[in-house]
Design a protein around this motif. Structure first.
Motif, PDB file in Angstrom:
ATOM      1  N   LYS A   1       0.812  -1.439  -0.169  1.00  0.00           N
ATOM      2  CA  LYS A   1      -0.006   0.134   0.001  1.00  0.00           C
ATOM      3  C   LYS A   1       0.794   1.196  -0.092  1.00  0.00           C
ATOM      4  N   LEU A   2       0.882   1.858  -1.244  1.00  0.00           N
ATOM      5  CA  LEU A   2       1.783   3.231  -1.143  1.00  0.00           C
ATOM      6  C   LEU A   2       0.571   4.484  -1.184  1.00  0.00           C
ATOM      7  N   THR A   3       0.924   5.275  -0.069  1.00  0.00           N
ATOM      8  CA  THR A   3      -0.074   6.281   0.192  1.00  0.00           C
ATOM      9  C   THR A   3       0.356   7.704  -0.567  1.00  0.00           C
ATOM     10  N   ASN A   4       1.586   7.803  -0.909  1.00  0.00           N
ATOM     11  CA  ASN A   4       2.333   8.921  -1.466  1.00  0.00           C
ATOM     12  C   ASN A   4       2.764   8.681  -2.976  1.00  0.00           C
ATOM     13  N   PHE A   5       1.818   7.859  -3.681  1.00  0.00           N
ATOM     14  CA  PHE A   5       2.122   7.652  -4.948  1.00  0.00           C
ATOM     15  C   PHE A   5       1.696   8.905  -5.951  1.00  0.00           C
ATOM     16  N   SER A   6       2.636   8.794  -7.149  1.00  0.00           N
ATOM     17  CA  SER A   6       2.601   9.891  -7.994  1.00  0.00           C
ATOM     18  C   SER A   6       2.036   9.143  -9.436  1.00  0.00           C
ATOM     19  N   MET A   7       0.912   9.277  -9.934  1.00  0.00           N
ATOM     20  CA  MET A   7       0.402   8.601 -11.307  1.00  0.00           C
ATOM     21  C   MET A   7       1.218   9.431 -12.389  1.00  0.00           C
ATOM     22  N   ALA A   8       1.421  10.722 -12.223  1.00  0.00           N
ATOM     23  CA  ALA A   8       1.978  11.738 -13.192  1.00  0.00           C
ATOM     24  C   ALA A   8       3.595  11.259 -13.208  1.00  0.00           C
TER      25      ALA A   8
ATOM     26  N   GLY B   1       0.741  12.347  -3.198  1.00  0.00           N
ATOM     27  CA  GLY B   1      -0.017  11.815  -2.015  1.00  0.00           C
ATOM     28  C   GLY B   1      -1.534  11.147  -2.678  1.00  0.00           C
ATOM     29  N   GLU B   2      -1.369  10.249  -3.672  1.00  0.00           N
ATOM     30  CA  GLU B   2      -2.277   9.394  -4.183  1.00  0.00           C
ATOM     31  C   GLU B   2      -2.072   7.752  -3.437  1.00  0.00           C
ATOM     32  N   THR B   3      -2.939   7.120  -3.766  1.00  0.00           N
ATOM     33  CA  THR B   3      -2.737   5.783  -3.029  1.00  0.00           C
ATOM     34  C   THR B   3      -2.981   4.597  -3.952  1.00  0.00           C
ATOM     35  N   LEU B   4      -1.820   3.818  -4.071  1.00  0.00           N
ATOM     36  CA  LEU B   4      -1.828   2.725  -4.749  1.00  0.00           C
ATOM     37  C   LEU B   4      -1.786   1.608  -4.083  1.00  0.00           C
ATOM     38  N   GLN B   5      -2.743   0.468  -4.082  1.00  0.00           N
ATOM     39  CA  GLN B   5      -2.581  -0.800  -3.442  1.00  0.00           C
ATOM     40  C   GLN B   5      -2.803  -1.969  -4.219  1.00  0.00           C
ATOM     41  N   ILE B   6      -1.959  -3.008  -4.038  1.00  0.00           N
ATOM     42  CA  ILE B   6      -1.975  -4.038  -4.455  1.00  0.00           C
ATOM     43  C   ILE B   6      -2.004  -5.218  -3.737  1.00  0.00           C
ATOM     44  N   GLY B   7      -2.348  -6.506  -3.942  1.00  0.00           N
ATOM     45  CA  GLY B   7      -2.372  -7.628  -2.922  1.00  0.00           C
ATOM     46  C   GLY B   7      -2.631  -8.991  -3.502  1.00  0.00           C
ATOM     47  N   ALA B   8      -2.495 -10.000  -2.994  1.00  0.00           N
ATOM     48  CA  ALA B   8      -2.598 -11.255  -3.455  1.00  0.00           C
ATOM     49  C   ALA B   8      -2.591 -11.965  -2.261  1.00  0.00           C
ATOM     50  N   GLN B   9      -3.364 -13.014  -2.287  1.00  0.00           N
ATOM     51  CA  GLN B   9      -3.708 -14.024  -1.322  1.00  0.00           C
ATOM     52  C   GLN B   9      -3.747 -15.408  -1.893  1.00  0.00           C
ATOM     53  N   THR B  10      -3.301 -16.452  -1.295  1.00  0.00           N
ATOM     54  CA  THR B  10      -3.492 -17.907  -1.782  1.00  0.00           C
ATOM     55  C   THR B  10      -2.880 -18.902  -0.978  1.00  0.00           C
ATOM     56  N   ASN B  11      -3.396 -19.905  -1.094  1.00  0.00           N
ATOM     57  CA  ASN B  11      -3.030 -21.306  -0.377  1.00  0.00           C
ATOM     58  C   ASN B  11      -2.490 -22.191  -1.218  1.00  0.00           C
TER      59      ASN B  11
ATOM     60  N   TYR C   1      -6.585   2.129  -6.904  1.00  0.00           N
ATOM     61  CA  TYR C   1      -5.817   3.618  -7.139  1.00  0.00           C
ATOM     62  C   TYR C   1      -6.725   4.668  -6.650  1.00  0.00           C
ATOM     63  N   SER C   2      -6.249   5.493  -5.726  1.00  0.00           N
ATOM     64  CA  SER C   2      -7.231   6.538  -5.585  1.00  0.00           C
ATOM     65  C   SER C   2      -6.573   7.921  -5.143  1.00  0.00           C
ATOM     66  N   THR C   3      -7.287   9.061  -5.352  1.00  0.00           N
ATOM     67  CA  THR C   3      -6.711  10.613  -5.316  1.00  0.00           C
ATOM     68  C   THR C   3      -7.738  11.375  -4.449  1.00  0.00           C
ATOM     69  N   ASN C   4      -7.271  11.919  -3.656  1.00  0.00           N
ATOM     70  CA  ASN C   4      -8.130  12.947  -3.118  1.00  0.00           C
ATOM     71  C   ASN C   4      -8.215  14.445  -3.715  1.00  0.00           C
ATOM     72  N   TRP C   5      -7.374  14.532  -4.843  1.00  0.00           N
ATOM     73  CA  TRP C   5      -7.427  15.964  -5.519  1.00  0.00           C
ATOM     74  C   TRP C   5      -7.254  15.669  -7.046  1.00  0.00           C
ATOM     75  N   LEU C   6      -8.172  15.277  -7.717  1.00  0.00           N
ATOM     76  CA  LEU C   6      -8.197  14.844  -9.201  1.00  0.00           C
ATOM     77  C   LEU C   6      -7.683  15.966  -9.971  1.00  0.00           C
ATOM     78  N   GLY C   7      -6.474  15.770 -10.859  1.00  0.00           N
ATOM     79  CA  GLY C   7      -5.966  16.695 -11.526  1.00  0.00           C
ATOM     80  C   GLY C   7      -5.155  17.898 -10.642  1.00  0.00           C
ATOM     81  N   GLY C   8      -5.064  17.742  -9.302  1.00  0.00           N
ATOM     82  CA  GLY C   8      -4.389  18.523  -8.350  1.00  0.00           C
ATOM     83  C   GLY C   8      -4.844  19.750  -8.000  1.00  0.00           C
ATOM     84  N   LYS C   9      -5.962  20.142  -8.463  1.00  0.00           N
ATOM     85  CA  LYS C   9      -6.475  21.688  -8.533  1.00  0.00           C
ATOM     86  C   LYS C   9      -7.661  21.787  -7.707  1.00  0.00           C
ATOM     87  N   ARG C  10      -8.525  20.702  -7.304  1.00  0.00           N
ATOM     88  CA  ARG C  10      -9.778  20.861  -6.615  1.00  0.00           C
ATOM     89  C   ARG C  10      -9.743  19.665  -5.698  1.00  0.00           C
ATOM     90  N   PRO C  11     -10.249  19.583  -4.669  1.00  0.00           N
ATOM     91  CA  PRO C  11     -10.396  18.440  -3.757  1.00  0.00           C
ATOM     92  C   PRO C  11     -11.659  17.426  -4.204  1.00  0.00           C
TER      93      PRO C  11
END
Length: 863
Positions: A456-463, A481-491, A502-512
């Motif tokens: 889980k990366l909480t300071n990711f930058s897609m740009a 400050g974007e979030t990228l999360q990947i995971g796997a689980q198996t037996n 993937y998620s961001t709280n400021w799409l485009g960096g201009k508005r919340p």
């Protein structure tokens, strides 16, 4: 002509002093230092004219002693040649500390001693340092309540190291001192109970209470001089609250009763009770007298409560001071002066200096080297050019603490008032912390070892992913400050699961504007029918319901690739901060598609075929907590609804008679037709409130939780077999039960036992429910705050679930209570363990029995 040389001359103090010039200076007795360093301490220089005997040599010796590093100093004349003297300075350094032994202390106390005493290994030791260390150690243990502690520091030669000593610091802490009796004399107006406090009331003795009394069971009883001084101030404050402005302490004393207890005596002069007669305002031009009087909320005839007066002037959210400070008047001050006292009545004059409105000049951000600065600045409500506002300053601190990138306990603004130009500078000195999480774990499940890996990366930058010169941490693009999360689980054989989001709280960096996208895929395979046909059904049944156990080897030979459930899901989300009802609200929407693919799957109403679920979720959220890791104040509320299209309204299917006869040859075909498109409407409310019960950072906090959910249907003959509630236990979703359902915890009971009981009551064979509620009271106390946060908790909890939504009854609850601990570690996240006892009966698969004693493990964020 050769000059006469006198070796080791005898300096006579009987005759007249001889004037000579220093021809050379040598030193001996000290290794590891250059001669010029040692001779420099003396203040003597070659070519200097001195008297023998004289003050110059005496002052040089004093300088060495004053330096403190030498245990022996002498200066002699090696020779005199003509009018030149050659001096020899004999020095002996004080010993260095090679080993420090602490005797009678715990490791934490030893660590504290290392920090406080000022004695370090390799440093030189002086008598003053030892005396000072004793004083500091005594104060440390006095503060801890060990007032009778005895400290001795012994110094012995270290035979293994030249000119070194070993220090043995021996501490006999004795018994921690507690208060046995508090004797109050002269309190005729305020009772002992009002001053000392009761079981549910606070008195003046906030940190000192009498030992051995039930009312003080959970209250501090340790005695220290500092606590007693604080208590005396609180007594006067308590009297001031009731109008006794002249109250004073005539005398007080403390004496040892035995090795563990002290008695306290205090004699008071209460004085008389005062009332407010007149309140006048002077100097106010910004706000009217009537407005300020309403804010003050004190009037003629009221008791002269100085504590309440202070709160209404500065502390409360709607205090007089905040009206000014939130409107730019940072230079404002108010002095409540007692201008007239007549009998028991007091006239108050509120003398105000308003000053000028101040704008913000500079906003500086220090301590941030991973985030782009604009990512931090966009969260601030304090920007250059803005009118200063205390409320905006506090809100900015809350937003920075909630970002998760900085230590929330260290987010404190440094406000500099510029009196010259009437502006304000704000410095944010931030302490960065790691917020990314890496998970590598192994566990044991129903079909063997389970491996889990996650990032889980909480300071990711897609740009920056597509820009070579963007900010990076290693090969990972960071900064936005974007979030990228990947995971796997198996037996390996029976279960695989993969997810990415993937998620961001400021799409485009201009508005919340929030934006998110995610997907997941999982596959779980069952054992073959041969397992059941060969008599293992009872073993499986016992294991699944907790009545017995068996090993992984019982499963490994019965893998059936033709018995499985597969799930595929994708979602896209959008969110926006709102300004109404206030700007703590957020509106989010998510469109999701889930596909369930089953083959010979015996655990759902539907055994074979594919089911589709397309839904829209709308959530209204409000979060005003002051801290992510250990909230003390504020609340979190979420109200959401998830809707699918009402397929049954316009597809003209006869759901009443569809897939009702399990013995019919067309039953499975009818099921596939019935559940091809899942329909439901799902409503949920979650709320948590945090209340600080004591002051300070390390304070008791009461968390109150209310939660309920409902899974409804458009057609009573077409209830959804998916998205139901699986309730009971730790609320952690495991792969054996966590698909196509929502897990809800209720501590003190086995996982799923609450919803299983609901189905049993309704006479159906299921583990899931269509309605639930949960209520919790949780008392928390922090042991460690900061990047790593540890706190303990005690809780009472109640809740229930229902298979039929019409049976929903919030007063029919399964109750439990217990204790637990939470640890929030960087790179790992939240972990915890709870012990809980369930007081009510639930269905365990074969019988009804109490929930009883249960341990629950927590991994990940709770709600």
């Amino acid at each position: 002509m050769a000059q006469e040389k006198v070796v080791n001359p005898i300096i006579s103090y009987a005759g007249n002093p001889q004037t000579v010039v220093i021809g050379g200076i040598t030193t001996s007795g000290v290794e590891g230092y250059d001669d010029y360093v040692l001779t420099g301490i003396s203040g003597l220089t070659v070519g200097q004219e001195i008297s023998l005997p004289g003050n110059e040599i005496t002052e040089a010796v004093k300088r060495y002693w004053k330096h403190g590093l030498f245990s022996d100093v002498s200066i002699a004349a090696d020779s005199i040649v003509g009018d030149k003297v050659y001096l020899h300075i004999y020095l002996k350094t004080r010993p260095r500390v090679s080993v420090i032994n602490y005797i009678g202390l715990k490791k934490s106390e030893r660590d504290d001693m290392d920090k406080k005493l000022g004695i370090i290994k390799g440093g030189q030791i002086t008598p003053n340092m030892i005396d000072r260390a004793k004083t500091l150690a005594k104060k440390y243990f006095d503060d801890k309540g060990y007032n009778n502690a005895e400290i001795s520091i012994r110094q012995r030669d270290d035979v293994a190291n030249k000119n070194s000593v070993i220090l043995d610091i021996d501490v006999d802490k004795k018994q921690k001192m507690k208060v046995r009796n508090i004797i109050i004399d002269g309190n005729n107006q305020l009772s002992d109970k009002k001053l000392k406090g009761g079981l549910f009331t606070k008195g003046a003795f906030k940190k000192i209470h009498e030992a051995g009394k039930f009312a003080n069971f959970f209250k501090p009883k340790k005695y220290t001089p500092e606590r007693w001084e604080e208590a005396k101030k609180n007594i006067i404050t308590k009297y001031n609250e009731y109008g006794y402005r002249d109250a004073e302490i005539l005398k007080d004393s403390v004496w040892n009763v035995d090795d563990k207890h002290v008695d306290i005596y205090i004699k008071l002069n209460e004085g008389k009770k005062y009332y407010i007669r007149n309140i006048t305002w002077v100097g106010n031009t910004v706000y009217s007298t009537d407005y300020l009087s309403r804010l003050l909320d004190m009037k003629k005839g009221d008791v002269y409560n100085q504590t309440y007066l202070h709160k209404r002037l500065t502390e409360d959210e709607d205090a007089v001071g905040n009206a000014y400070w939130n409107n730019g008047y940072i230079f404002y001050s108010l002095d409540p002066a007692e201008v007239n006292i007549v009998g028991d009545s007091i006239d108050l004059e509120m003398r105000i200096y308003e000053g000028q409105q101040a704008h913000i000049s500079h906003v500086r951000i220090n301590g941030n080297d991973r985030l782009y600065e604009n990512v931090v600045r966009r969260e601030l409500r304090t920007k250059p050019g803005d009118l200063f506002s205390k409320e905006a300053l506090q809100r900015s601190a809350r937003e920075l603490a909630s970002m998760g990138y900085f230590d929330p306990e260290a987010v404190t603004p440094d406000v500099k008032q510029n009196y010259e130009d009437g502006t304000v500078d704000i410095n944010w000195n931030l302490k960065q912390k790691g917020n990314d999480q890496v998970e590598l774990s192994l566990g044991w499940g129903q079909t063997g070892i389970i491996g889990r890996v996650g990032l889980k990366l909480t300071n990711f930058s897609m740009a920056n992913l597509f820009h070579k010169n963007g900010k990076r941490h290693g090969i990972m693009p960071i900064g936005d400050g974007e979030t990228l999360q990947i995971g796997a689980q198996t037996n390996g054989t029976y279960y695989q699961s993969y997810n990415a989001s993937y998620s961001t709280n400021w799409l485009g960096g201009k508005r919340p504007i929030q934006f998110s996208v995610g997907m997941y895929y999982s596959k779980q395979t069952d054992v073959s029918s041969r397992y059941y046909n060969q008599g293992y059904l009872q073993n499986y049944y016992n294991y699944y319901y907790g009545s017995g156990s068996y090993g992984y080897n019982n499963y490994e030979n019965y893998y059936d690739p033709n018995t499985y459930v597969k799930m595929l899901g994708v979602n896209i989300g959008w969110g926006k901060r709102l300004r109404w009802p206030d700007d703590y609200f957020t509106l989010t929407m998510q469109l999701a598609y889930n596909r369930y693919m089953l083959k010979n799957w015996r655990y759902f109403l539907m055994r074979n075929g594919d089911a589709n679920n397309i839904n829209l979720s709308v959530s209204l959220n409000r979060s005003s907590t002051d801290n992510q890791l250990y909230p003390r104040r504020g609340s979190e509320f979420t109200a959401s609804v998830t809707l699918t299209p009402p397929w049954s309204v316009f597809n003209n299917k006869d759901y009443k008679h569809l897939a009702t006869d399990a013995n019919s040859s067309t039953f499975e075909q009818e099921q596939q037709e019935k559940y091809k498109w899942i329909e439901y409407h799902k409503w949920k409310f979650q709320g948590r409130m945090f209340t600080a019960l004591t002051s300070g950072q390390k304070c008791f906090v009461l968390m109150t939780r209310v939660e309920m959910g409902l899974l409804g249907h458009y057609n009573k003959y077409n209830k959804s077999p998916f998205e139901t509630y699986y309730m009971g236990g730790d609320g952690m979703s495991g792969y054996s039960t966590g698909y196509a359902e929502e897990t809800i915890g209720l501590r003190g009971y086995d996982n799923g036992s609450i919803s299983q009981s609901a189905a049993a009551k309704a006479g159906v064979g299921s583990y899931n429910a269509y309605a639930y509620d949960r209520f919790s009271l949780e008392l928390r106390y922090p042991f460690l705050l900061g990047n790593t946060t540890i706190y303990g908790l005690g809780f009472v909890e109640a809740g229930n679930s229902w298979y039929n939504t019409s049976d929903f009854n919030p007063f029919d609850m399964k109750r439990s209570a217990g204790i637990g601990i939470r640890i929030n570690l960087p790179m790992v996240g939240l972990m915890g363990i709870d012990w809980a006892y369930g007081f009510d009966k639930v269905f365990t698969g074969t019988r009804w029995e109490k929930g009883g004693s249960n341990f629950h493990f927590i991994l990940g964020q709770e709600f």
